[in-house]
Design a protein around this motif. Structure first.
Motif, mmCIF file in Angstrom:
data_model
loop_
_atom_site.group_PDB
_atom_site.id
_atom_site.type_symbol
_atom_site.label_atom_id
_atom_site.label_comp_id
_atom_site.label_asym_id
_atom_site.label_seq_id
_atom_site.Cartn_x
_atom_site.Cartn_y
_atom_site.Cartn_z
ATOM 1 N N ALA A 36 64.745 -33.180 44.950
ATOM 2 C CA ALA A 36 65.988 -32.832 44.258
ATOM 3 C C ALA A 36 66.210 -31.324 44.239
ATOM 4 O O ALA A 36 67.340 -30.854 44.442
ATOM 5 C CB ALA A 36 65.958 -33.387 42.824
ATOM 6 N N GLU A 37 65.155 -30.564 44.004
ATOM 7 C CA GLU A 37 65.288 -29.102 44.026
ATOM 8 C C GLU A 37 65.705 -28.623 45.408
ATOM 9 O O GLU A 37 66.566 -27.729 45.537
ATOM 10 C CB GLU A 37 63.963 -28.462 43.614
ATOM 11 C CG GLU A 37 63.989 -26.950 43.557
ATOM 12 C CD GLU A 37 63.759 -26.292 44.908
ATOM 13 O OE1 GLU A 37 64.371 -25.233 45.169
ATOM 14 O OE2 GLU A 37 62.961 -26.855 45.699
ATOM 15 N N ALA A 38 65.110 -29.196 46.452
ATOM 16 C CA ALA A 38 65.468 -28.801 47.816
ATOM 17 C C ALA A 38 66.915 -29.166 48.129
ATOM 18 O O ALA A 38 67.630 -28.405 48.799
ATOM 19 C CB ALA A 38 64.518 -29.463 48.813
ATOM 20 N N THR A 71 57.543 -22.271 44.586
ATOM 21 C CA THR A 71 58.834 -22.530 43.946
ATOM 22 C C THR A 71 59.092 -24.019 43.815
ATOM 23 O O THR A 71 59.445 -24.517 42.734
ATOM 24 C CB THR A 71 59.963 -21.876 44.756
ATOM 25 O OG1 THR A 71 59.728 -20.472 44.871
ATOM 26 C CG2 THR A 71 61.302 -22.109 44.096
ATOM 27 N N SER A 72 58.897 -24.748 44.902
ATOM 28 C CA SER A 72 59.165 -26.184 44.882
ATOM 29 C C SER A 72 58.214 -26.919 43.953
ATOM 30 O O SER A 72 58.624 -27.803 43.191
ATOM 31 C CB SER A 72 59.064 -26.748 46.304
ATOM 32 O OG SER A 72 60.016 -26.153 47.159
ATOM 33 N N VAL A 73 56.942 -26.563 43.993
ATOM 34 C CA VAL A 73 55.957 -27.245 43.145
ATOM 35 C C VAL A 73 56.188 -26.928 41.674
ATOM 36 O O VAL A 73 56.083 -27.807 40.804
ATOM 37 C CB VAL A 73 54.532 -26.854 43.570
ATOM 38 C CG1 VAL A 73 53.498 -27.393 42.578
ATOM 39 C CG2 VAL A 73 54.227 -27.395 44.964
ATOM 40 N N SER A 74 56.512 -25.685 41.353
ATOM 41 C CA SER A 74 56.745 -25.318 39.953
ATOM 42 C C SER A 74 57.948 -26.056 39.384
ATOM 43 O O SER A 74 57.902 -26.547 38.246
ATOM 44 C CB SER A 74 56.936 -23.808 39.826
ATOM 45 O OG SER A 74 58.077 -23.379 40.566
ATOM 46 N N ILE A 79 62.415 -17.722 47.011
ATOM 47 C CA ILE A 79 62.137 -18.304 48.319
ATOM 48 C C ILE A 79 61.899 -19.795 48.120
ATOM 49 O O ILE A 79 60.994 -20.201 47.386
ATOM 50 C CB ILE A 79 60.902 -17.649 48.962
ATOM 51 C CG1 ILE A 79 61.140 -16.150 49.140
ATOM 52 C CG2 ILE A 79 60.575 -18.293 50.297
ATOM 53 C CD1 ILE A 79 59.927 -15.395 49.622
ATOM 54 N N SER A 80 62.720 -20.587 48.756
ATOM 55 C CA SER A 80 62.670 -22.034 48.549
ATOM 56 C C SER A 80 62.808 -22.746 49.884
ATOM 57 O O SER A 80 63.502 -22.266 50.793
ATOM 58 C CB SER A 80 63.780 -22.474 47.586
ATOM 59 O OG SER A 80 63.931 -23.873 47.573
ATOM 60 N N TRP A 81 62.161 -23.889 50.009
ATOM 61 C CA TRP A 81 62.297 -24.685 51.223
ATOM 62 C C TRP A 81 63.741 -25.122 51.416
ATOM 63 O O TRP A 81 64.239 -25.140 52.540
ATOM 64 C CB TRP A 81 61.397 -25.912 51.143
ATOM 65 C CG TRP A 81 59.937 -25.581 51.239
ATOM 66 C CD1 TRP A 81 59.391 -24.474 51.825
ATOM 67 C CD2 TRP A 81 58.834 -26.348 50.734
ATOM 68 N NE1 TRP A 81 58.024 -24.511 51.707
ATOM 69 C CE2 TRP A 81 57.646 -25.643 51.054
ATOM 70 C CE3 TRP A 81 58.735 -27.538 50.049
ATOM 71 C CZ2 TRP A 81 56.388 -26.119 50.716
ATOM 72 C CZ3 TRP A 81 57.487 -28.021 49.696
ATOM 73 C CH2 TRP A 81 56.326 -27.314 50.035
ATOM 74 N N ASN A 96 67.651 -20.446 37.679
ATOM 75 C CA ASN A 96 66.233 -20.145 37.782
ATOM 76 C C ASN A 96 65.467 -21.466 37.733
ATOM 77 O O ASN A 96 66.073 -22.527 37.489
ATOM 78 C CB ASN A 96 65.784 -19.197 36.664
ATOM 79 C CG ASN A 96 66.153 -19.707 35.284
ATOM 80 O OD1 ASN A 96 65.752 -20.791 34.893
ATOM 81 N ND2 ASN A 96 66.945 -18.916 34.551
ATOM 82 N N PRO A 97 64.156 -21.470 37.982
ATOM 83 C CA PRO A 97 63.406 -22.731 37.979
ATOM 84 C C PRO A 97 63.518 -23.517 36.679
ATOM 85 O O PRO A 97 63.562 -24.754 36.698
ATOM 86 C CB PRO A 97 61.962 -22.270 38.232
ATOM 87 C CG PRO A 97 62.103 -21.013 39.020
ATOM 88 C CD PRO A 97 63.314 -20.340 38.464
ATOM 89 N N LEU A 98 63.567 -22.841 35.536
ATOM 90 C CA LEU A 98 63.658 -23.555 34.267
ATOM 91 C C LEU A 98 65.005 -24.250 34.111
ATOM 92 O O LEU A 98 65.075 -25.401 33.655
ATOM 93 C CB LEU A 98 63.420 -22.585 33.115
ATOM 94 C CG LEU A 98 63.294 -23.205 31.723
ATOM 95 C CD1 LEU A 98 62.128 -24.183 31.671
ATOM 96 C CD2 LEU A 98 63.132 -22.128 30.660
ATOM 97 N N THR A 99 66.067 -23.557 34.500
ATOM 98 C CA THR A 99 67.402 -24.151 34.388
ATOM 99 C C THR A 99 67.557 -25.349 35.294
ATOM 100 O O THR A 99 68.077 -26.405 34.885
ATOM 101 C CB THR A 99 68.478 -23.106 34.724
ATOM 102 O OG1 THR A 99 68.327 -21.963 33.886
ATOM 103 C CG2 THR A 99 69.867 -23.681 34.540
#
Length: 317
Positions: free
Chosen positions: A247-249, A112-115, A264-266, A174-177
């Motif tokens: 930033a995502e985390a 998730t984090s890498v994507s 599932i995310s860190w 979602n990851p794209l947003t």
């Protein structure tokens, strides 16, 4: 007959057959090819930091693509009877408060984090390349409009902007947003760096020769100017990948990132573990360690690439 007062000294002239004219006049040419990228690769492969960072990134990529190679435990399988239990056979990092396997969640959170980080970098790279190249090469009103637009986005902290965007579009998290929320406000950095490099390159002799041969400005920009201006942008892109993962985390930690029920995310695991920081600090330790190690790998790689692409830095070592 009297001898002259200033006799002309005799000069020895070797026979032509004994003079290796070809060997004397031959120009020694180094057969080893050399350009900016080859010199950078030769410099990087001789530095231990490059191989350490490459090993870290390789492990992270393998884990993100194939987490099932390292664990067969379902990261969402919850057993309240094992809540906050310590390490056991097949569960080396213990269990969360919900009875979920920590090791499995850390591994599956990598993808998730890498994507998200890769999507952010792709957005900033594409938008920054287009905006920076057009502003730097064409100048005039094009440069003015793009630069002022970049100043507007640059004045807004991208974390704060991403929080607002994710709050507004909370039904589409979602990851794209989240990638567009972060990358949509962080592209001015890449655009500014590429613009400054193109301002330096556009007056080079090969650019003038390309124009003299009849190539259009757009073809000259694509074929000659941009390829010779990408080195600083590649360095910034490598370093910004680690910032995007962080930033995502941060957004997930604040509760405006990816929904815990779906992803599932860190960041989500760190946010959930902070409630038990005093009693069970290991729940916070493992996702934080995975995040820090991943960021460290990309930062180290960015530092190595920056030094390798800088001839002055190579000369000083």
């Amino acid at each position: 007959m009297p001898e002259p007062k200033n006799p002309i000294p005799e000069h020895f002239v070797a026979p032509f057959e004994e003079t290796p004219v070809a060997a004397v006049d031959a120009v020694k040419i180094d057969e080893k090819k050399s350009n900016l990228w080859l010199d950078a690769w030769r410099d990087m492969r001789g530095r231990p930091m490059f191989w350490i960072s490459a090993a870290i990134i390789l492990v992270v990529l393998v884990v993100s693509l194939f987490p099932q190679l390292f664990t067969q435990v379902d990261p969402r399988a919850a057993d309240l009877g094992m809540s906050k239990e310590g390490p056991s056979e097949g569960h080396p990092l213990g269990y969360t408060a919900q009875g979920e396997d920590v090791f499995s969640r850390v591994l599956h959170g990598t993808s998730t984090s890498v994507s998200v980080g890769l999507l952010v970098v792709l957005i900033t790279f594409v938008v920054g390349t287009i905006a920076g190249s057009l502003a730097g090469y064409f100048g005039g009103w094009v440069d003015t409009v793009i630069s002022r637009l970049g100043d507007i986005f640059f004045s807004i902290p991208y974390i704060l902007a991403a929080v607002i965007v994710m709050t507004v579009f909370q039904e589409y998290r979602n990851p794209l947003t989240i990638a567009f929320a972060i990358g949509g406000f962080s592209w001015p950095v890449s655009a500014r760096i590429l613009r400054s490099e193109i301002l330096r390159v556009r007056n080079a002799d090969y650019v003038m020769a390309s124009t003299a041969l009849g190539l259009s400005k757009f073809k000259t920009l694509v074929r000659h100017v941009i390829p010779n201006s990408m080195a600083p942008l590649i360095v910034v892109t490598t370093l910004s990948l680690s910032a995007a993962i962080v930033a995502e985390a941060v957004l997930s930690f604040l509760g405006v990132g990816l929904p815990p029920a779906d992803y599932i995310s860190w960041g989500n695991d760190i946010s959930a573990a902070q409630r038990d920081l005093r009693n069970d600090p290991q729940l916070l330790l493992w996702p934080s360690l995975a995040l820090a190690t991943t960021v460290l790998g990309f930062v180290m790689l960015g530092e190595v690439v920056r030094d390798a692409l800088d001839p002055k830095a190579r000369a000083q070592r």
